[in-house]
Design a protein around this motif. Structure first.
Motif, PDB file in Angstrom:
ATOM      1  N   ASP A 187       8.071  -1.015  -6.726  1.00 42.67           N
ATOM      2  CA  ASP A 187       7.870  -1.171  -8.173  1.00 42.67           C
ATOM      3  C   ASP A 187       6.465  -0.788  -8.627  1.00 42.67           C
ATOM      4  O   ASP A 187       6.141  -0.930  -9.814  1.00 42.67           O
ATOM      5  CB  ASP A 187       8.153  -2.614  -8.593  1.00 42.67           C
ATOM      6  N   ASN A 188       5.626  -0.327  -7.682  1.00 46.13           N
ATOM      7  CA  ASN A 188       4.235   0.030  -8.023  1.00 46.13           C
ATOM      8  C   ASN A 188       3.539  -1.107  -8.765  1.00 46.13           C
ATOM      9  O   ASN A 188       2.852  -0.892  -9.782  1.00 46.13           O
ATOM     10  CB  ASN A 188       4.188   1.301  -8.862  1.00 46.13           C
ATOM     11  N   GLU A 215       0.801  -1.221   0.000  1.00 48.48           N
ATOM     12  CA  GLU A 215       0.000   0.000   0.000  1.00 48.48           C
ATOM     13  C   GLU A 215       0.836   1.275   0.000  1.00 48.48           C
ATOM     14  O   GLU A 215       0.304   2.366  -0.213  1.00 48.48           O
ATOM     15  CB  GLU A 215      -0.924   0.007   1.222  1.00 48.48           C
ATOM     16  N   THR A 216       2.131   1.137   0.233  1.00 48.45           N
ATOM     17  CA  THR A 216       3.011   2.306   0.270  1.00 48.45           C
ATOM     18  C   THR A 216       4.193   2.105  -0.657  1.00 48.45           C
ATOM     19  O   THR A 216       4.490   0.986  -1.082  1.00 48.45           O
ATOM     20  CB  THR A 216       3.526   2.545   1.697  1.00 48.45           C
ATOM     21  N   LYS A 217       4.876   3.218  -0.952  1.00 48.41           N
ATOM     22  CA  LYS A 217       6.047   3.150  -1.816  1.00 48.41           C
ATOM     23  C   LYS A 217       7.153   2.326  -1.176  1.00 48.41           C
ATOM     24  O   LYS A 217       7.925   1.648  -1.860  1.00 48.41           O
ATOM     25  CB  LYS A 217       6.555   4.582  -2.090  1.00 48.41           C
ATOM     26  N   SER A 251       1.690   4.399  -4.643  1.00 52.12           N
ATOM     27  CA  SER A 251       1.162   3.051  -4.881  1.00 52.12           C
ATOM     28  C   SER A 251      -0.357   3.066  -4.818  1.00 52.12           C
ATOM     29  O   SER A 251      -0.981   2.236  -4.161  1.00 52.12           O
ATOM     30  CB  SER A 251       1.735   2.077  -3.849  1.00 52.12           C
ATOM     31  N   GLU A 252      -0.952   4.017  -5.509  1.00 57.69           N
ATOM     32  CA  GLU A 252      -2.401   4.110  -5.587  1.00 57.69           C
ATOM     33  C   GLU A 252      -2.804   3.971  -7.056  1.00 57.69           C
ATOM     34  O   GLU A 252      -2.455   4.822  -7.881  1.00 57.69           O
ATOM     35  CB  GLU A 252      -2.892   5.449  -5.025  1.00 57.69           C
ATOM     36  N   PRO A 253      -3.526   2.917  -7.404  1.00 56.92           N
ATOM     37  CA  PRO A 253      -3.889   2.718  -8.817  1.00 56.92           C
ATOM     38  C   PRO A 253      -4.916   3.740  -9.272  1.00 56.92           C
ATOM     39  O   PRO A 253      -5.809   4.134  -8.521  1.00 56.92           O
ATOM     40  CB  PRO A 253      -4.481   1.305  -8.823  1.00 56.92           C
ATOM     41  N   SER A 254      -4.793   4.165 -10.512  1.00 53.52           N
ATOM     42  CA  SER A 254      -5.796   5.052 -11.095  1.00 53.52           C
ATOM     43  C   SER A 254      -6.831   4.211 -11.838  1.00 53.52           C
ATOM     44  O   SER A 254      -6.621   3.023 -12.100  1.00 53.52           O
ATOM     45  CB  SER A 254      -5.133   6.032 -12.068  1.00 53.52           C
ATOM     46  N   SER A 255      -7.936   4.829 -12.185  1.00 55.39           N
ATOM     47  CA  SER A 255      -8.958   4.125 -12.963  1.00 55.39           C
ATOM     48  C   SER A 255      -8.389   3.682 -14.311  1.00 55.39           C
ATOM     49  O   SER A 255      -8.713   2.596 -14.813  1.00 55.39           O
ATOM     50  CB  SER A 255     -10.173   5.031 -13.184  1.00 55.39           C
ATOM     51  N   ILE A 256      -7.509   4.499 -14.891  1.00 53.15           N
ATOM     52  CA  ILE A 256      -6.881   4.152 -16.171  1.00 53.15           C
ATOM     53  C   ILE A 256      -6.013   2.907 -16.016  1.00 53.15           C
ATOM     54  O   ILE A 256      -6.027   2.002 -16.871  1.00 53.15           O
ATOM     55  CB  ILE A 256      -6.036   5.330 -16.705  1.00 53.15           C
ATOM     56  N   ASP A 257      -5.245   2.831 -14.922  1.00 47.29           N
ATOM     57  CA  ASP A 257      -4.390   1.670 -14.685  1.00 47.29           C
ATOM     58  C   ASP A 257      -5.214   0.387 -14.648  1.00 47.29           C
ATOM     59  O   ASP A 257      -4.850  -0.627 -15.267  1.00 47.29           O
ATOM     60  CB  ASP A 257      -3.634   1.826 -13.361  1.00 47.29           C
ATOM     61  N   MET A 279       1.090   0.514 -11.606  1.00 42.50           N
ATOM     62  CA  MET A 279       0.496   1.812 -11.299  1.00 42.50           C
ATOM     63  C   MET A 279       1.390   2.900 -11.864  1.00 42.50           C
ATOM     64  O   MET A 279       2.594   2.906 -11.629  1.00 42.50           O
ATOM     65  CB  MET A 279       0.308   1.946  -9.787  1.00 42.50           C
ATOM     66  N   SER A 280       0.797   3.799 -12.609  1.00 42.82           N
ATOM     67  CA  SER A 280       1.567   4.783 -13.367  1.00 42.82           C
ATOM     68  C   SER A 280       1.987   5.990 -12.544  1.00 42.82           C
ATOM     69  O   SER A 280       2.873   6.736 -12.942  1.00 42.82           O
ATOM     70  CB  SER A 280       0.752   5.256 -14.579  1.00 42.82           C
TER      71      SER A 280
END
Length: 605
Positions: free
Chosen positions: A522-523, A515-517, A545-551, A540-541
């Motif tokens: 490596d996300n 959940e954290t860097k 380490s928070e995924p976006s909707s696009i990811d 995750m771009s």
């Protein structure tokens, strides 16, 4: 990157200047095989798909075959294997669409299908329409999506309900036939006066050589272009799924525009028209490539391939004009389908005791219907399912009745009549937008991170009041999602039973490695089924380490393209991202998004 798939992959077909060179390189050997084909040696009959359907696809082009010799490829009977020749001669002897058909059996034995050269009967009926009439649906209110569908009257009017049974030319997982009243039908317009009854000639159940070469060459070129787009993908099932899913996209791009440009311009610029003509027909090269270019722009051929019938079929008997196929979803409906080099009826002859079932795509070609060269079993193995004795008896009766009553579907007339619908059906299960669909709310937490069913969703307007409208990139991905078939919604297993593998595969959980860097430098993330099996990965771009909707959408579409279906449920272990996806996909039927909680083990120092 391998998991990512969006409309950008289609854009690469047009915008990438290297695509033509790479694709043409792949096609170079294929083109030459129109005049350089090595006949295959005869083999003992083996009841397996791999050994049965090799010739048609091989004639279309085996780009990986290396041992090509100088032998002209032809559709003439003299180059066919002797066993196939015997089956074709027996099956097509004296036959046509109004005369007797036969069912090829092992060892060349023929089982006659009880049909005779009788005129189409007109049963006494109180209604306006009669058996075999071609019709178009109209003025339906509760099923508006069926308005404009073309079909054939398949029986008498039911006097109690005042409804006629109609079999659709195009069918999907939802509808293959319907019962409608007179007021909801109109007669299909007649074919234009300048349209021949059979503009494309057929011999021994196949398109003539020039037409067969053009159709097969276009299909092979399409596969190679898509393979290049998908970074060398060779799986024929995945290439076919991609082709028909993204044949034409809402933004005017897609597979068809790219294929048309390639066939009209790029390959001509690279090789020259004279060389292509020589390769297509060495004896009479002048104008030999023109048929291919014309077909690409003709609504009755390639331009009309959005009008197609994809599904599972029983392969039945054959005659001079093609092979009889019955869709599994409606065995009363019978299609007459042309082959390219060897008709399907002859290819299955001698291999199976009764009709086999295959997954096939039917395509229009100048007033005929032919089948895509890629065919697959429905069993997941090389051996197809075989009809039972009882079903075989019923299929024989159905073929005989359809022939006698003039109900055999031998062309997609909607592409030829003046006011015919030029719309096809969505590949796989149709999905539609429904802005009134409620959003998922809280859910029961299940073991292993598997999302449960929604229990009391809140008001969508209140729940999503903090969400911004979809961005252009998000909207493009949403459009892609709606075009993919979804797994069926998994049902709760009965007491004492476990979910099936397909039910587990219908649920995809997107879980971050950390959940954290600090604990996820490596996300990275993994995609797990409800059974805990890893089926993919995602990145995750962002910097965190928070995924976006696009990811998540890109990862989902990439995996869906490989598996062939999108998930029924998506579990996302980041609540804000899950809510964003709920908002974006609230109008997409067949896929629900739910936030999940994951208990991670502490990392060892």
């Amino acid at each position: 990157e391998k998991q990512s798939l969006s409309i950008n992959m289609l854009n690469a077909l047009i915008e990438n200047p290297l695509y033509a060179i790479v694709a043409v390189t792949l096609l170079y050997a294929v083109v030459f095989q129109w005049i350089m084909h090595k006949p295959k040696p005869e083999k003992d009959m083996d009841p397996s798909f791999d050994s049965m359907l090799g010739d048609d696809a091989a004639w279309g082009g085996e780009e990986e075959k290396k041992d090509v010799v100088s032998a002209k490829s032809t559709a003439s009977e003299k180059e066919l294997p002797p066993e196939i020749k015997r089956q074709m001669e027996a099956a097509t002897k004296g036959g046509n669409t109004t005369q007797s058909a036969s069912m090829p059996m092992p060892g060349g034995k023929q089982v006659n299908l009880p049909a005779g050269p009788k005129p189409k009967p007109r049963r006494a009926d109180d209604g306006t329409f009669q058996l075999g009439d071609r019709v178009v649906l109209k003025n339906l209110i509760s099923a508006k999506d069926l308005n404009g569908r073309h079909g054939v009257v398949a029986g008498q009017m039911d006097k109690k309900t005042q409804r006629y049974p109609v079999d659709f030319d195009l069918f999907d997982a939802k509808k293959s036939s319907v019962s409608v009243k007179e007021g909801n039908m109109k007669r299909e317009s007649p074919l234009p006066a300048d349209t021949d009854e059979a503009p494309c000639e057929v011999k021994n159940g196949c398109l003539t050589e020039a037409h067969a070469k053009a159709a097969s060459f276009i299909l092979t070129s399409m596969r190679n272009l898509i393979s290049n787009t998908l970074k060398g993908e060779k799986d024929m099932n995945k290439l076919a799924a991609f082709a028909w899913t993204f044949w034409q996209t809402p933004d005017g791009k897609g597979v068809y525009p790219s294929l048309a440009k390639f066939m009209r311009e790029d390959i001509v610029k690279l090789h020259g028209i004279e060389k292509l003509e020589q390769q297509m027909d060495a004896e009479n090269p002048k104008g030999a490539y023109q048929l291919t270019m014309d077909a690409v722009d003709d609504q009755r051929a390639v331009k009309g391939w959005n009008v197609r019938a994809h599904g599972e079929y029983w392969i039945l008997g054959m005659n001079q004009d093609g092979s009889y196929l019955a869709p599994v979803s409606n065995i009363r409906s019978i299609y007459l389908v042309c082959g390219l080099r060897i008709p399907l009826g002859a290819q299955v002859a001698g291999h199976f005791p009764r009709p086999p079932k295959f997954r096939i795509t039917l395509l229009p070609w100048y007033g005929r219907i032919f089948h895509d060269i890629h065919i697959s079993t429905t069993t997941g193995s090389a051996k197809p399912e075989i009809a039972s004795e009882e079903l075989f008896a019923q299929l024989r009766k159905n073929v005989a009745a359809a022939v006698q009553e003039g109900r055999v579907i031998s062309r997609f007339a909607q592409l030829e009549v003046e006011d015919g619908s030029k719309d096809g059906l969505v590949f796989g299960t149709q999905v539609t937008r429904n802005s009134g669909q409620q959003a998922p709310g809280q859910q029961q937490q299940q073991q292993g991170g598997q999302p449960g069913m929604p229990t009391g969703p809140p008001n969508p307007a209140e729940y999503f009041k903090d969400q911004k409208p979809a961005t252009q990139e998000e909207q493009g991905l949403i459009d892609d999602v709606t075009m993919m078939e979804a797994f069926p919604m998994p049902q709760k297993p009965a007491p004492g039973t476990q979910p099936t593998d397909e039910q587990k595969l219908a649920i995809w959980n997107f879980i971050r490695a950390g959940e954290t860097k600090e604990n996820n430098p490596d996300n990275a993330g993994v995609i797990l089924t409800s059974g805990g099996k890893a089926i993919g990965n995602f990145k995750m771009s962002g910097e965190t380490s928070e995924p976006s909707s696009i990811d998540i959408l890109k990862a989902m579409m990439g995996l869906a393209a490989k598996i062939g279906k999108r998930p029924a449920f998506m579990g996302v272990d980041h609540p804000e991202t899950a809510k964003r996806l709920q908002f974006l996909l609230q109008g997409v039927q067949g896929t629900k998004v739910l936030p999940i909680q994951v208990q991670r083990k502490p990392m060892k120092k």
